[in-house]
Design a protein around this motif. Sequence first.
Motif, PDB file in Angstrom:
ATOM      1  N   ILE A  77       0.811 -29.120 -34.923  1.00 29.25           N
ATOM      2  CA  ILE A  77       1.542 -27.828 -35.564  1.00 29.25           C
ATOM      3  C   ILE A  77       1.485 -26.937 -34.491  1.00 29.25           C
ATOM      4  N   ALA A  78       2.712 -26.364 -34.058  1.00 31.96           N
ATOM      5  CA  ALA A  78       2.711 -25.337 -33.090  1.00 31.96           C
ATOM      6  C   ALA A  78       3.797 -24.515 -33.242  1.00 31.96           C
ATOM      7  N   ALA A  79       3.613 -23.112 -32.690  1.00 31.61           N
ATOM      8  CA  ALA A  79       4.634 -22.067 -32.580  1.00 31.61           C
ATOM      9  C   ALA A  79       5.905 -22.586 -32.255  1.00 31.61           C
ATOM     10  N   PRO A  80       6.857 -22.017 -32.886  1.00 28.57           N
ATOM     11  CA  PRO A  80       8.179 -22.387 -32.484  1.00 28.57           C
ATOM     12  C   PRO A  80       8.464 -22.485 -30.750  1.00 28.57           C
ATOM     13  N   GLY A  81       9.064 -23.670 -30.512  1.00 26.07           N
ATOM     14  CA  GLY A  81       9.349 -23.869 -29.012  1.00 26.07           C
ATOM     15  C   GLY A  81       8.164 -24.268 -28.256  1.00 26.07           C
ATOM     16  N   ALA A  82       6.868 -24.242 -28.913  1.00 24.29           N
ATOM     17  CA  ALA A  82       5.750 -24.738 -27.843  1.00 24.29           C
ATOM     18  C   ALA A  82       5.457 -26.049 -27.761  1.00 24.29           C
ATOM     19  N   LEU A  83       6.207 -26.951 -28.244  1.00 23.00           N
ATOM     20  CA  LEU A  83       6.121 -28.489 -27.930  1.00 23.00           C
ATOM     21  C   LEU A  83       7.217 -28.978 -27.197  1.00 23.00           C
ATOM     22  N   SER A  84       6.817 -30.019 -26.374  1.00 24.01           N
ATOM     23  CA  SER A  84       8.035 -30.550 -25.578  1.00 24.01           C
ATOM     24  C   SER A  84       9.318 -31.112 -26.324  1.00 24.01           C
ATOM     25  N   ALA A 112       6.137 -20.251 -39.626  1.00 21.80           N
ATOM     26  CA  ALA A 112       7.206 -20.738 -38.663  1.00 21.80           C
ATOM     27  C   ALA A 112       6.421 -21.581 -37.835  1.00 21.80           C
ATOM     28  N   ALA A 113       6.877 -22.923 -37.859  1.00 19.00           N
ATOM     29  CA  ALA A 113       6.110 -23.687 -37.153  1.00 19.00           C
ATOM     30  C   ALA A 113       7.016 -25.237 -36.626  1.00 19.00           C
ATOM     31  N   ASP A 114       6.780 -25.731 -35.437  1.00 14.71           N
ATOM     32  CA  ASP A 114       7.381 -26.987 -35.178  1.00 14.71           C
ATOM     33  C   ASP A 114       6.162 -27.906 -35.156  1.00 14.71           C
ATOM     34  N   LEU A 115       6.635 -29.122 -35.844  1.00 12.60           N
ATOM     35  CA  LEU A 115       5.680 -30.263 -36.165  1.00 12.60           C
ATOM     36  C   LEU A 115       5.895 -31.415 -35.381  1.00 12.60           C
ATOM     37  N   GLY A 116       5.024 -31.974 -34.522  1.00  8.53           N
ATOM     38  CA  GLY A 116       4.995 -33.195 -33.790  1.00  8.53           C
ATOM     39  C   GLY A 116       4.514 -34.303 -34.348  1.00  8.53           C
ATOM     40  N   ILE A 117       5.132 -35.348 -34.378  1.00  7.82           N
ATOM     41  CA  ILE A 117       4.609 -36.709 -35.100  1.00  7.82           C
ATOM     42  C   ILE A 117       4.743 -37.635 -34.058  1.00  7.82           C
ATOM     43  N   ARG A 118       3.492 -38.514 -33.977  1.00 10.72           N
ATOM     44  CA  ARG A 118       3.317 -39.275 -33.405  1.00 10.72           C
ATOM     45  C   ARG A 118       2.658 -40.597 -34.249  1.00 10.72           C
ATOM     46  N   GLY A 119       3.031 -41.901 -34.164  1.00 12.90           N
ATOM     47  CA  GLY A 119       2.435 -42.942 -34.667  1.00 12.90           C
ATOM     48  C   GLY A 119       2.508 -42.907 -36.164  1.00 12.90           C
ATOM     49  N   GLY A 120       3.614 -42.120 -36.717  1.00 13.74           N
ATOM     50  CA  GLY A 120       3.504 -42.076 -38.166  1.00 13.74           C
ATOM     51  C   GLY A 120       2.744 -40.834 -38.744  1.00 13.74           C
ATOM     52  N   ARG A 121       1.861 -40.150 -37.777  1.00 14.19           N
ATOM     53  CA  ARG A 121       1.071 -39.019 -38.340  1.00 14.19           C
ATOM     54  C   ARG A 121       1.503 -37.649 -37.501  1.00 14.19           C
ATOM     55  N   ILE A 122       1.224 -36.448 -38.233  1.00 14.41           N
ATOM     56  CA  ILE A 122       1.337 -35.491 -37.728  1.00 14.41           C
ATOM     57  C   ILE A 122       0.300 -35.111 -36.419  1.00 14.41           C
ATOM     58  N   THR A 126       8.866 -37.813 -32.828  1.00 15.61           N
ATOM     59  CA  THR A 126       9.702 -37.138 -33.539  1.00 15.61           C
ATOM     60  C   THR A 126       9.184 -35.644 -33.539  1.00 15.61           C
ATOM     61  N   LEU A 127      10.158 -34.564 -33.315  1.00 22.57           N
ATOM     62  CA  LEU A 127       9.682 -33.347 -33.522  1.00 22.57           C
ATOM     63  C   LEU A 127      10.720 -32.627 -34.424  1.00 22.57           C
ATOM     64  N   ILE A 128       9.898 -31.808 -35.187  1.00 22.43           N
ATOM     65  CA  ILE A 128      10.876 -31.092 -36.437  1.00 22.43           C
ATOM     66  C   ILE A 128      10.665 -29.543 -36.004  1.00 22.43           C
ATOM     67  N   THR A 129      11.632 -29.018 -35.701  1.00 22.04           N
ATOM     68  CA  THR A 129      11.900 -27.833 -35.104  1.00 22.04           C
ATOM     69  C   THR A 129      12.738 -26.791 -36.070  1.00 22.04           C
ATOM     70  N   GLY A 130      12.308 -25.539 -35.886  1.00 23.06           N
ATOM     71  CA  GLY A 130      12.884 -24.466 -36.561  1.00 23.06           C
ATOM     72  C   GLY A 130      12.525 -24.329 -38.082  1.00 23.06           C
ATOM     73  N   GLY A 131      11.778 -24.896 -38.539  1.00 18.80           N
ATOM     74  CA  GLY A 131      11.566 -24.627 -39.993  1.00 18.80           C
ATOM     75  C   GLY A 131      10.557 -23.968 -40.540  1.00 18.80           C
TER      76      GLY A 131
END
Length: 464
Positions: free
Chosen positions: A31-38, A18-28, A3-8
Amino acid sequence: MDTLITGGQAVTEAGVIAADLGIRGGRIAAIAAPGALSSSASEVVDAAGLLVLPGAVDLHTHFTGSHDRPLDEVREGTLGAAIGGITTVVEMPHSAPPATTLEAFRRKQALFASASAVDFALWAGLDGRNLEELPALNAAGAVAFKAFLTSGDPSGAATDEKGLPRLGDADLVRAMDVIRGFDGLIGVHAENHELLTAARLEQQAQGRRDARAHAAAGPELAEIEAVSRLLVFAGRTGVRLHVVHVSSAAAAGLIRAARDGVRVTFETCPHYLILDEDDLARIGADARCGPPLRPRTTVEALWTHVLDGAVDAIASDHCPYRPEQKRVGDASIWEAGMGLTGIETSAPMAFSEGVKRRGLSVVEFARMTATGPAKIAGLYPRKGAIRVGADADLALYDPTAEWQVRGSEFHGLGTWSAFEGMTCTGRVVRTLVRGRTVQHDRRRMAEPGFGRFLTRFDDIEARS
Protein backbone atom coordinates in the motif's frame (compact mmCIF):
# COMPACT_ATOMS: atom_id res chain seq x y z
CA MET A 1 3.64 -7.24 -8.82
CA ASP A 2 0.90 -9.18 -10.55
CA THR A 3 -1.63 -6.37 -10.43
CA LEU A 4 -1.44 -2.68 -9.62
CA ILE A 5 -4.50 -0.64 -8.59
CA THR A 6 -3.68 3.02 -9.22
CA GLY A 7 -5.29 6.38 -8.64
CA GLY A 8 -8.01 5.36 -6.22
CA GLN A 9 -9.00 6.35 -2.71
CA ALA A 10 -8.34 3.29 -0.55
CA VAL A 11 -10.64 2.76 2.42
CA THR A 12 -8.50 1.24 5.17
CA GLU A 13 -9.31 0.58 8.80
CA ALA A 14 -7.40 3.75 9.73
CA GLY A 15 -9.04 6.03 7.17
CA VAL A 16 -9.38 6.93 3.52
CA ILE A 17 -6.07 7.52 1.75
CA ALA A 18 -4.92 8.21 -1.77
CA ALA A 19 -2.88 5.09 -2.43
CA ASP A 20 -1.78 2.57 -5.02
CA LEU A 21 -2.21 -1.09 -4.14
CA GLY A 22 0.23 -3.77 -5.27
CA ILE A 23 -1.06 -7.34 -5.49
CA ARG A 24 1.09 -10.45 -5.62
CA GLY A 25 -0.01 -14.07 -5.35
CA GLY A 26 -3.59 -13.06 -4.64
CA ARG A 27 -2.70 -10.93 -1.64
CA ILE A 28 -2.09 -7.25 -0.99
CA ALA A 29 1.66 -6.89 -1.10
CA ALA A 30 1.99 -3.12 -0.87
CA ILE A 31 0.00 0.00 0.00
CA ALA A 32 1.98 2.94 -1.29
CA ALA A 33 1.77 6.61 -2.14
CA PRO A 34 0.40 7.30 -5.63
CA GLY A 35 3.05 6.59 -8.22
CA ALA A 36 5.48 4.97 -5.78
CA LEU A 37 5.08 1.42 -7.08
CA SER A 38 6.59 0.07 -10.29
CA SER A 39 4.20 0.08 -13.23
CA SER A 40 5.68 -3.15 -14.57
CA ALA A 41 2.83 -5.22 -13.15
CA SER A 42 1.14 -7.69 -15.48
CA GLU A 43 -2.14 -5.82 -15.01
CA VAL A 44 -2.73 -2.17 -14.16
CA VAL A 45 -6.22 -1.12 -13.08
CA ASP A 46 -6.98 2.59 -13.25
CA ALA A 47 -9.12 3.47 -10.24
CA ALA A 48 -9.08 7.25 -10.72
CA GLY A 49 -12.23 8.77 -9.28
CA LEU A 50 -13.14 5.53 -7.51
CA LEU A 51 -13.29 4.39 -3.91
CA VAL A 52 -11.35 1.16 -3.36
CA LEU A 53 -13.19 -0.66 -0.59
CA PRO A 54 -12.52 -4.03 1.03
CA GLY A 55 -14.82 -6.58 -0.56
CA ALA A 56 -17.93 -7.10 1.53
CA VAL A 57 -18.38 -10.24 3.62
CA ASP A 58 -22.05 -11.22 3.70
CA LEU A 59 -22.70 -13.18 6.88
CA HIS A 60 -26.22 -14.23 5.98
CA THR A 61 -27.18 -15.79 2.66
CA HIS A 62 -29.73 -18.46 1.68
CA PHE A 63 -28.73 -19.38 -1.87
CA THR A 64 -30.04 -22.95 -1.59
CA GLY A 65 -33.00 -22.78 0.79
CA SER A 66 -36.01 -21.40 -1.08
CA HIS A 67 -36.25 -23.27 -4.40
CA ASP A 68 -35.33 -26.49 -6.19
CA ARG A 69 -32.46 -25.24 -8.40
CA PRO A 70 -29.50 -24.81 -6.01
CA LEU A 71 -26.74 -25.22 -8.58
CA ASP A 72 -28.21 -22.54 -10.86
CA GLU A 73 -28.60 -20.11 -8.00
CA VAL A 74 -25.10 -20.64 -6.60
CA ARG A 75 -23.56 -20.21 -10.05
CA GLU A 76 -25.50 -17.09 -11.04
CA GLY A 77 -26.37 -15.69 -7.63
CA THR A 78 -22.76 -15.52 -6.49
CA LEU A 79 -21.98 -13.59 -9.66
CA GLY A 80 -24.69 -11.22 -8.43
CA ALA A 81 -22.84 -11.07 -5.10
CA ALA A 82 -19.69 -9.95 -6.91
CA ILE A 83 -21.67 -7.36 -8.87
CA GLY A 84 -22.83 -6.00 -5.51
CA GLY A 85 -19.25 -5.77 -4.20
CA ILE A 86 -19.46 -8.93 -2.06
CA THR A 87 -16.33 -11.09 -2.21
CA THR A 88 -17.18 -13.64 0.50
CA VAL A 89 -20.56 -15.17 1.29
CA VAL A 90 -21.33 -17.08 4.47
CA GLU A 91 -24.14 -19.45 3.57
CA MET A 92 -26.84 -20.54 6.02
CA PRO A 93 -27.53 -24.28 6.50
CA HIS A 94 -30.86 -24.46 4.65
CA SER A 95 -30.77 -27.03 1.84
CA ALA A 96 -32.17 -30.45 1.04
CA PRO A 97 -31.14 -31.84 3.45
CA PRO A 98 -30.06 -29.03 5.79
CA ALA A 99 -26.44 -28.92 6.92
CA THR A 100 -27.03 -30.46 10.34
CA THR A 101 -24.86 -33.53 9.69
CA LEU A 102 -21.30 -33.88 8.48
CA GLU A 103 -22.48 -35.61 5.29
CA ALA A 104 -24.94 -32.83 4.42
CA PHE A 105 -22.38 -30.15 5.28
CA ARG A 106 -19.79 -31.68 2.94
CA ARG A 107 -22.39 -32.02 0.20
CA LYS A 108 -23.12 -28.32 0.46
CA GLN A 109 -19.42 -27.49 0.49
CA ALA A 110 -18.98 -29.45 -2.74
CA LEU A 111 -21.92 -27.66 -4.37
CA PHE A 112 -20.45 -24.22 -3.65
CA ALA A 113 -16.95 -25.30 -4.62
CA SER A 114 -18.24 -26.34 -8.03
CA ALA A 115 -20.05 -23.12 -8.86
CA SER A 116 -19.36 -20.11 -6.62
CA ALA A 117 -17.93 -16.99 -8.21
CA VAL A 118 -16.72 -15.66 -4.84
CA ASP A 119 -15.13 -17.17 -1.76
CA PHE A 120 -17.48 -18.84 0.70
CA ALA A 121 -17.85 -20.14 4.23
CA LEU A 122 -20.67 -22.22 5.67
CA TRP A 123 -22.95 -22.25 8.68
CA ALA A 124 -24.10 -25.56 10.13
CA GLY A 125 -27.57 -25.97 11.59
CA LEU A 126 -29.00 -26.90 14.99
CA ASP A 127 -32.06 -29.15 15.11
CA GLY A 128 -32.06 -30.35 18.74
CA ARG A 129 -30.91 -33.83 17.70
CA ASN A 130 -27.39 -33.25 16.38
CA LEU A 131 -25.41 -32.28 19.49
CA GLU A 132 -22.97 -35.14 18.94
CA GLU A 133 -22.30 -33.91 15.38
CA LEU A 134 -21.28 -30.39 16.41
CA PRO A 135 -17.57 -30.99 17.15
CA ALA A 136 -17.13 -32.78 13.81
CA LEU A 137 -18.95 -30.00 11.97
CA ASN A 138 -16.70 -27.48 13.66
CA ALA A 139 -13.61 -29.46 12.66
CA ALA A 140 -14.92 -29.66 9.08
CA GLY A 141 -14.95 -25.88 8.91
CA ALA A 142 -18.39 -24.65 9.97
CA VAL A 143 -17.79 -21.04 11.02
CA ALA A 144 -20.99 -20.88 13.08
CA PHE A 145 -24.16 -22.75 14.05
CA LYS A 146 -27.67 -21.49 13.30
CA ALA A 147 -30.71 -21.86 15.56
CA PHE A 148 -34.30 -20.74 15.22
CA LEU A 149 -36.45 -19.82 18.22
CA THR A 150 -39.57 -19.90 16.05
CA SER A 151 -41.10 -21.71 13.10
CA GLY A 152 -43.91 -21.00 10.68
CA ASP A 153 -45.43 -24.30 11.78
CA PRO A 154 -47.38 -23.86 15.04
CA SER A 155 -45.94 -27.18 16.27
CA GLY A 156 -42.42 -25.81 15.92
CA ALA A 157 -41.44 -28.31 13.22
CA ALA A 158 -39.47 -27.23 10.17
CA THR A 159 -41.82 -25.93 7.48
CA ASP A 160 -40.13 -27.94 4.71
CA GLU A 161 -37.31 -30.40 4.07
CA LYS A 162 -34.75 -27.61 3.67
CA GLY A 163 -35.47 -25.82 6.93
CA LEU A 164 -34.74 -26.08 10.62
CA PRO A 165 -37.21 -26.62 13.47
CA ARG A 166 -37.75 -24.32 16.37
CA LEU A 167 -35.17 -25.00 19.07
CA GLY A 168 -36.65 -25.15 22.57
CA ASP A 169 -34.88 -23.50 25.48
CA ALA A 170 -33.42 -26.71 26.93
CA ASP A 171 -32.00 -27.80 23.56
CA LEU A 172 -30.72 -24.27 22.94
CA VAL A 173 -28.79 -24.18 26.23
CA ARG A 174 -27.37 -27.66 25.61
CA ALA A 175 -26.17 -26.55 22.18
CA MET A 176 -24.64 -23.41 23.66
CA ASP A 177 -22.70 -25.50 26.17
CA VAL A 178 -21.30 -27.77 23.45
CA ILE A 179 -20.40 -24.88 21.15
CA ARG A 180 -18.74 -23.00 23.99
CA GLY A 181 -16.52 -26.06 24.49
CA PHE A 182 -14.74 -25.41 21.17
CA ASP A 183 -15.22 -21.62 21.31
CA GLY A 184 -17.61 -21.69 18.39
CA LEU A 185 -20.29 -19.20 17.44
CA ILE A 186 -24.04 -19.64 17.66
CA GLY A 187 -26.26 -17.44 15.51
CA VAL A 188 -29.92 -17.15 16.36
CA HIS A 189 -33.12 -16.04 14.67
CA ALA A 190 -34.63 -14.43 17.75
CA GLU A 191 -38.42 -14.23 17.84
CA ASN A 192 -40.80 -15.68 20.46
CA HIS A 193 -42.63 -18.60 18.86
CA GLU A 194 -45.79 -18.46 20.96
CA LEU A 195 -46.26 -14.73 20.45
CA LEU A 196 -45.80 -15.01 16.69
CA THR A 197 -48.09 -18.02 16.35
CA ALA A 198 -50.87 -16.38 18.36
CA ALA A 199 -50.59 -13.10 16.44
CA ARG A 200 -50.67 -14.83 13.07
CA LEU A 201 -53.63 -17.04 13.94
CA GLU A 202 -55.51 -13.98 15.20
CA GLN A 203 -54.98 -12.14 11.92
CA GLN A 204 -56.00 -15.17 9.90
CA ALA A 205 -59.10 -15.72 12.05
CA GLN A 206 -60.18 -12.22 11.09
CA GLY A 207 -59.92 -13.22 7.44
CA ARG A 208 -57.09 -10.81 6.72
CA ARG A 209 -54.87 -11.53 3.71
CA ASP A 210 -53.43 -8.06 3.13
CA ALA A 211 -49.74 -7.26 3.44
CA ARG A 212 -50.11 -5.16 6.56
CA ALA A 213 -51.56 -8.19 8.33
CA HIS A 214 -48.11 -9.76 8.06
CA ALA A 215 -46.69 -6.88 10.11
CA ALA A 216 -49.38 -7.37 12.75
CA ALA A 217 -48.47 -11.08 12.83
CA GLY A 218 -44.85 -10.26 13.72
CA PRO A 219 -45.02 -7.95 16.75
CA GLU A 220 -41.78 -6.30 17.82
CA LEU A 221 -42.36 -7.63 21.33
CA ALA A 222 -41.64 -11.13 20.03
CA GLU A 223 -38.16 -10.03 18.97
CA ILE A 224 -37.48 -8.05 22.14
CA GLU A 225 -38.44 -10.96 24.41
CA ALA A 226 -36.44 -13.53 22.47
CA VAL A 227 -33.32 -11.36 22.45
CA SER A 228 -33.67 -10.83 26.20
CA ARG A 229 -33.84 -14.59 26.77
CA LEU A 230 -30.89 -15.26 24.49
CA LEU A 231 -28.71 -12.78 26.33
CA VAL A 232 -29.42 -14.50 29.65
CA PHE A 233 -28.58 -17.93 28.23
CA ALA A 234 -25.43 -16.71 26.48
CA GLY A 235 -24.26 -14.91 29.61
CA ARG A 236 -24.63 -18.04 31.71
CA THR A 237 -23.03 -20.43 29.21
CA GLY A 238 -20.27 -18.08 28.03
CA VAL A 239 -20.88 -18.92 24.38
CA ARG A 240 -20.19 -16.46 21.58
CA LEU A 241 -23.60 -15.28 20.38
CA HIS A 242 -24.58 -13.56 17.13
CA VAL A 243 -28.12 -12.25 16.71
CA VAL A 244 -29.17 -12.25 13.08
CA HIS A 245 -31.28 -9.70 11.14
CA VAL A 246 -32.15 -7.40 14.07
CA SER A 247 -35.11 -5.22 13.05
CA SER A 248 -35.95 -3.79 16.46
CA ALA A 249 -34.12 -0.77 17.86
CA ALA A 250 -35.21 -1.82 21.35
CA ALA A 251 -33.66 -5.27 20.86
CA ALA A 252 -30.47 -3.61 19.59
CA GLY A 253 -30.40 -1.53 22.76
CA LEU A 254 -30.67 -4.66 24.91
CA ILE A 255 -27.73 -6.23 23.07
CA ARG A 256 -25.60 -3.15 23.56
CA ALA A 257 -26.41 -3.00 27.27
CA ALA A 258 -25.43 -6.65 27.73
CA ARG A 259 -22.00 -6.42 26.11
CA ASP A 260 -20.10 -5.94 29.36
CA GLY A 261 -20.97 -9.48 30.43
CA VAL A 262 -22.01 -11.29 27.24
CA ARG A 263 -19.94 -12.06 24.14
CA VAL A 264 -22.54 -10.88 21.67
CA THR A 265 -22.62 -9.32 18.21
CA PHE A 266 -25.52 -8.46 15.95
CA GLU A 267 -26.36 -7.66 12.36
CA THR A 268 -29.11 -5.77 10.63
CA CYS A 269 -30.12 -5.65 6.96
CA PRO A 270 -30.60 -2.86 4.42
CA HIS A 271 -34.33 -3.51 4.17
CA TYR A 272 -34.73 -2.77 7.89
CA LEU A 273 -32.82 0.48 7.43
CA ILE A 274 -34.59 1.72 4.29
CA LEU A 275 -38.11 0.27 4.06
CA ASP A 276 -40.90 0.43 6.61
CA GLU A 277 -44.35 -0.99 7.33
CA ASP A 278 -46.01 1.44 4.95
CA ASP A 279 -43.70 0.15 2.22
CA LEU A 280 -44.81 -3.39 3.06
CA ALA A 281 -48.43 -2.34 2.51
CA ARG A 282 -47.48 -0.62 -0.77
CA ILE A 283 -45.18 -3.32 -2.16
CA GLY A 284 -47.02 -6.38 -0.95
CA ALA A 285 -45.65 -9.90 -1.36
CA ASP A 286 -42.19 -8.82 -2.53
CA ALA A 287 -41.64 -7.17 0.86
CA ARG A 288 -42.68 -10.12 3.04
CA CYS A 289 -39.81 -11.16 5.29
CA GLY A 290 -39.26 -12.24 8.87
CA PRO A 291 -39.08 -10.29 11.06
CA PRO A 292 -41.44 -7.99 9.15
CA LEU A 293 -40.65 -4.45 8.15
CA ARG A 294 -41.20 -2.11 11.10
CA PRO A 295 -42.86 1.32 11.48
CA ARG A 296 -40.83 4.33 10.37
CA THR A 297 -40.19 5.36 13.98
CA THR A 298 -38.45 2.02 14.57
CA VAL A 299 -36.42 2.37 11.38
CA GLU A 300 -35.17 5.78 12.45
CA ALA A 301 -34.37 4.53 15.95
CA LEU A 302 -32.40 1.64 14.47
CA TRP A 303 -30.33 4.15 12.53
CA THR A 304 -29.14 5.68 15.79
CA HIS A 305 -27.39 2.38 16.56
CA VAL A 306 -25.83 2.35 13.10
CA LEU A 307 -24.59 5.92 13.20
CA ASP A 308 -23.00 5.64 16.63
CA GLY A 309 -21.06 2.51 15.67
CA ALA A 310 -22.93 -0.15 17.61
CA VAL A 311 -23.97 -2.39 14.70
CA ASP A 312 -21.41 -5.13 14.04
CA ALA A 313 -22.48 -6.14 10.54
CA ILE A 314 -24.83 -5.40 7.70
CA ALA A 315 -26.02 -8.56 5.95
CA SER A 316 -28.32 -9.21 3.02
CA ASP A 317 -30.36 -12.19 4.31
CA HIS A 318 -30.53 -12.99 0.58
CA CYS A 319 -33.42 -15.39 0.00
CA PRO A 320 -33.94 -15.84 -3.76
CA TYR A 321 -37.45 -17.14 -4.14
CA ARG A 322 -38.45 -17.42 -7.77
CA PRO A 323 -40.88 -14.68 -8.88
CA GLU A 324 -43.82 -17.08 -9.00
CA GLN A 325 -43.20 -18.01 -5.36
CA LYS A 326 -43.82 -14.37 -4.49
CA ARG A 327 -46.72 -13.79 -6.86
CA VAL A 328 -48.88 -16.39 -5.09
CA GLY A 329 -48.86 -13.91 -2.21
CA ASP A 330 -50.65 -11.23 -4.21
CA ALA A 331 -54.01 -12.77 -3.33
CA SER A 332 -53.00 -13.77 0.20
CA ILE A 333 -49.86 -12.49 1.92
CA TRP A 334 -49.62 -15.76 3.88
CA GLU A 335 -48.72 -17.65 0.69
CA ALA A 336 -45.77 -15.46 -0.34
CA GLY A 337 -42.25 -16.76 0.17
CA MET A 338 -40.82 -15.42 3.44
CA GLY A 339 -37.68 -13.50 2.54
CA LEU A 340 -36.14 -10.92 0.22
CA THR A 341 -33.68 -11.17 -2.62
CA GLY A 342 -30.85 -8.74 -1.92
CA ILE A 343 -27.37 -9.96 -2.82
CA GLU A 344 -26.85 -7.38 -5.60
CA THR A 345 -28.34 -4.45 -3.70
CA SER A 346 -27.24 -5.07 -0.10
CA ALA A 347 -23.94 -3.19 -0.01
CA PRO A 348 -24.75 -0.55 -2.67
CA MET A 349 -28.10 0.36 -1.10
CA ALA A 350 -26.49 0.56 2.35
CA PHE A 351 -23.82 2.82 0.83
CA SER A 352 -26.45 4.98 -0.84
CA GLU A 353 -28.67 5.34 2.22
CA GLY A 354 -25.91 5.45 4.82
CA VAL A 355 -22.92 7.21 3.27
CA LYS A 356 -24.59 9.39 0.67
CA ARG A 357 -27.86 10.28 2.40
CA ARG A 358 -27.18 10.10 6.14
CA GLY A 359 -23.50 11.00 6.39
CA LEU A 360 -22.17 7.65 7.59
CA SER A 361 -18.40 7.61 7.17
CA VAL A 362 -17.15 5.32 4.44
CA VAL A 363 -14.75 3.79 6.97
CA GLU A 364 -17.71 2.81 9.14
CA PHE A 365 -19.49 1.47 6.08
CA ALA A 366 -16.46 -0.74 5.36
CA ARG A 367 -16.38 -1.88 8.98
CA MET A 368 -20.01 -3.00 8.94
CA THR A 369 -19.96 -4.62 5.51
CA ALA A 370 -16.48 -6.15 5.52
CA THR A 371 -14.26 -5.96 8.61
CA GLY A 372 -16.94 -6.60 11.22
CA PRO A 373 -18.51 -9.64 9.57
CA ALA A 374 -15.07 -11.07 8.76
CA LYS A 375 -14.17 -10.85 12.45
CA ILE A 376 -17.45 -12.43 13.54
CA ALA A 377 -16.92 -15.39 11.19
CA GLY A 378 -13.26 -15.80 12.15
CA LEU A 379 -12.04 -14.85 8.68
CA TYR A 380 -10.15 -11.67 9.64
CA PRO A 381 -7.42 -10.56 8.89
CA ARG A 382 -7.22 -12.46 5.63
CA LYS A 383 -10.68 -11.13 4.74
CA GLY A 384 -12.48 -7.88 5.41
CA ALA A 385 -9.78 -5.22 5.24
CA ILE A 386 -7.26 -3.53 2.97
CA ARG A 387 -3.99 -4.35 4.68
CA VAL A 388 -0.68 -5.88 3.63
CA GLY A 389 -0.88 -9.67 3.72
CA ALA A 390 -4.66 -9.85 3.40
CA ASP A 391 -6.38 -11.40 0.43
CA ALA A 392 -6.79 -8.82 -2.34
CA ASP A 393 -10.58 -8.78 -2.12
CA LEU A 394 -11.61 -5.37 -3.42
CA ALA A 395 -14.75 -3.55 -4.55
CA LEU A 396 -14.18 -0.49 -6.73
CA TYR A 397 -17.06 1.96 -6.27
CA ASP A 398 -18.01 4.90 -8.41
CA PRO A 399 -19.44 6.93 -5.52
CA THR A 400 -21.42 9.33 -7.70
CA ALA A 401 -23.01 6.93 -10.19
CA GLU A 402 -26.80 6.79 -9.94
CA TRP A 403 -28.84 3.81 -11.08
CA GLN A 404 -32.31 2.41 -10.59
CA VAL A 405 -32.93 -0.97 -9.03
CA ARG A 406 -34.49 -3.37 -11.55
CA GLY A 407 -35.06 -6.85 -10.25
CA SER A 408 -35.43 -8.22 -13.77
CA GLU A 409 -31.72 -7.46 -14.28
CA PHE A 410 -30.58 -9.50 -11.27
CA HIS A 411 -28.49 -12.63 -11.66
CA GLY A 412 -29.81 -15.84 -10.17
CA LEU A 413 -33.38 -17.00 -9.61
CA GLY A 414 -34.69 -14.07 -7.55
CA THR A 415 -35.33 -11.60 -10.37
CA TRP A 416 -37.44 -9.20 -8.30
CA SER A 417 -36.73 -6.65 -5.58
CA ALA A 418 -38.44 -4.92 -2.70
CA PHE A 419 -36.33 -1.90 -3.73
CA GLU A 420 -37.76 -1.96 -7.27
CA GLY A 421 -37.48 1.44 -8.98
CA MET A 422 -35.53 3.08 -6.16
CA THR A 423 -32.50 5.20 -7.06
CA CYS A 424 -29.16 4.03 -5.68
CA THR A 425 -26.16 6.36 -5.54
CA GLY A 426 -22.91 4.41 -5.76
CA ARG A 427 -22.17 1.54 -8.13
CA VAL A 428 -19.57 -1.21 -7.94
CA VAL A 429 -17.77 -1.15 -11.29
CA ARG A 430 -15.18 -3.88 -10.61
CA THR A 431 -14.76 -6.60 -8.02
CA LEU A 432 -11.58 -8.56 -7.31
CA VAL A 433 -11.32 -11.77 -5.30
CA ARG A 434 -7.78 -12.76 -4.33
CA GLY A 435 -6.46 -10.32 -6.91
CA ARG A 436 -8.54 -11.70 -9.79
CA THR A 437 -11.24 -9.55 -11.38
CA VAL A 438 -14.42 -11.60 -11.09
CA GLN A 439 -16.80 -8.98 -12.48
CA HIS A 440 -16.28 -5.79 -14.45
CA ASP A 441 -19.23 -3.60 -15.39
CA ARG A 442 -21.57 -6.51 -14.50
CA ARG A 443 -19.78 -8.95 -16.82
CA ARG A 444 -18.49 -12.28 -15.52
CA MET A 445 -14.67 -12.35 -15.59
CA ALA A 446 -13.91 -15.58 -13.70
CA GLU A 447 -15.22 -19.06 -14.22
CA PRO A 448 -17.89 -20.58 -11.93
CA GLY A 449 -16.09 -22.47 -9.18
CA PHE A 450 -13.37 -19.85 -8.77
CA GLY A 451 -14.51 -19.27 -5.18
CA ARG A 452 -12.66 -21.04 -2.37
CA PHE A 453 -13.98 -22.64 0.82
CA LEU A 454 -12.94 -20.74 3.96
CA THR A 455 -12.79 -21.78 7.59
CA ARG A 456 -11.91 -19.98 10.77
CA PHE A 457 -8.89 -22.25 11.16
CA ASP A 458 -7.14 -21.04 8.02
CA ASP A 459 -3.73 -19.52 8.77
CA ILE A 460 -3.01 -16.55 6.55
CA GLU A 461 0.72 -16.71 7.23
CA ALA A 462 0.91 -20.36 6.15
CA ARG A 463 -0.77 -19.86 2.83
CA SER A 464 1.31 -19.50 -0.33
